[in-house]
Design an enzyme around this catalytic site. Sequence first.
Site, PDB file in Angstrom:
ATOM      1  N   TYR A  48       0.636 -16.199   1.783  1.00 29.94           N
ATOM      2  CA  TYR A  48       0.094 -15.219   0.863  1.00 29.94           C
ATOM      3  C   TYR A  48      -0.394 -14.011   1.651  1.00 29.94           C
ATOM      4  CZ  TYR A  48      -2.695 -12.848  -2.626  1.00 29.94           C
ATOM      5  OH  TYR A  48      -3.207 -11.882  -3.465  1.00 29.94           O
ATOM      6  N   ASP A  89       0.355  -9.193  -2.597  1.00 24.92           N
ATOM      7  CA  ASP A  89      -0.484  -8.506  -3.571  1.00 24.92           C
ATOM      8  C   ASP A  89      -0.028  -7.046  -3.656  1.00 24.92           C
ATOM      9  OD1 ASP A  89      -2.514  -7.270  -4.985  1.00 24.92           O
ATOM     10  OD2 ASP A  89      -4.130  -7.950  -3.676  1.00 24.92           O
ATOM     11  N   ASP A  91      -1.312  -4.901  -5.877  1.00 23.73           N
ATOM     12  CA  ASP A  91      -2.375  -4.174  -6.571  1.00 23.73           C
ATOM     13  C   ASP A  91      -1.940  -3.787  -7.985  1.00 23.73           C
ATOM     14  OD1 ASP A  91      -4.157  -4.470  -4.523  1.00 23.73           O
ATOM     15  OD2 ASP A  91      -3.846  -2.494  -3.654  1.00 23.73           O
ATOM     16  N   GLU A 118      -1.614  -6.265 -11.117  1.00 23.93           N
ATOM     17  CA  GLU A 118      -2.807  -6.525 -11.912  1.00 23.93           C
ATOM     18  C   GLU A 118      -3.040  -5.482 -12.992  1.00 23.93           C
ATOM     19  OE1 GLU A 118      -6.301  -4.966  -8.989  1.00 23.93           O
ATOM     20  OE2 GLU A 118      -4.840  -6.375  -8.162  1.00 23.93           O
ATOM     21  N   CYS A 126     -12.208  -5.442  -5.947  1.00 26.00           N
ATOM     22  CA  CYS A 126     -11.908  -6.823  -5.607  1.00 26.00           C
ATOM     23  C   CYS A 126     -12.094  -7.686  -6.845  1.00 26.00           C
ATOM     24  CB  CYS A 126     -12.829  -7.297  -4.485  1.00 26.00           C
ATOM     25  SG  CYS A 126     -12.761  -9.064  -4.162  1.00 26.00           S
ATOM     26  N   ARG A 161      -1.225 -10.550 -12.749  1.00 22.81           N
ATOM     27  CA  ARG A 161      -2.638 -10.920 -12.577  1.00 22.81           C
ATOM     28  C   ARG A 161      -3.457 -10.248 -13.662  1.00 22.81           C
ATOM     29  NH1 ARG A 161      -6.457  -9.339  -7.349  1.00 22.81           N
ATOM     30  NH2 ARG A 161      -8.188  -8.575  -8.633  1.00 22.81           N
ATOM     31  N   GLU A 191      -7.608 -14.265 -12.723  1.00 19.22           N
ATOM     32  CA  GLU A 191      -8.604 -14.042 -11.672  1.00 19.22           C
ATOM     33  C   GLU A 191     -10.000 -14.455 -12.124  1.00 19.22           C
ATOM     34  OE1 GLU A 191      -9.314 -14.148  -8.762  1.00 19.22           O
ATOM     35  OE2 GLU A 191      -8.937 -12.189  -7.827  1.00 19.22           O
TER      36      GLU A 191
END
Length: 316
Positions: A48, A89, A91, A118, A126, A161, A191
């Site tokens: 990851y 990730d 973002d 996300e 975060c 996400r 999340e």
Amino acid sequence: MLYSTTTPQQKRRALREMLVPGAARQFPGTFTPLSAPLIEEKGFDGIYISGAVLANELGLPDVGLTTLTEITQRAGQIARATDLPALVDADTGFGEPMNVARTVQELEDAGLAGCHIEDQFNPKRCGHLDGKNMVDLQTATQRIAAAAQGRRDEDFLIMARTDLRAVEGLDAAVDRAKALVDAGADAIFPEAMKDLGEFATVCDAVDVPVLANMTEFGKSALFTREQLASVGVAMVIYPVTSLRSAMGAIERTLDTLSADGTQEAAVSQMMTRARLYELVDYAGYNSFDAGIFNFEVPEMHRRNEPNTRPEEVTDV
């Protein structure tokens, strides 16, 4: 030797096949290509690559300051260093829907097996901090639809996400997760779940794999793999564990060096020269063409043995 012997396409297919409800596949996070083969050697399922960690490595907070170019370059370097599939990730996708589509294609070209996108505003926060700002449902679904439309390899995993749990509650997060699946998400990353029951609720609500984020100092307790598997989780990530471990060790060694005037007391906790050489496969490069790569590789020795030997040449 040199990079992965497995193609990106093979890694993507492997990722798809391993992500089944209850498998709780473990994906430790990393920020450096050097630790990717170590994760593979220890028998984990995948790699990851956290956007927060890559930002922190650059000395930046996780507030959306990194660029697509920076993330793609570093993630590609990590992915090439292992035969394991790597999830990165992405973002918020680095822009509007067309930018999201380009992001997916850049990550495909870099050899990643998948990414997650996300539903926060930029600048983002975060996932385990308070005060997050969420985009509306249309914007969130447009991002995922654009990502799915933009990919050229159908096995590249598009994970959505949602951070809505912390803002509007579990029911709203479940509803959004369902909508993101309808928009084209192959997997869901809910999340900041509060407990195992919330993970179970999400897993029961969608018919795609669900990820659990086991980050330290966050909103979720650090559940075991077995606990998460029991409620149907397909993948578990440990995004910042390696970075925190490494930085903690660096800080302790610097304290020793400052206090003692030498690092001698910390040497027993360091990776030995021979172990490092093994990890980067000096022997493989040496045997590739002894006429060019003609250096000698020290023999392996136990981790608790001294890190240096009289016959070794000192690094500078």
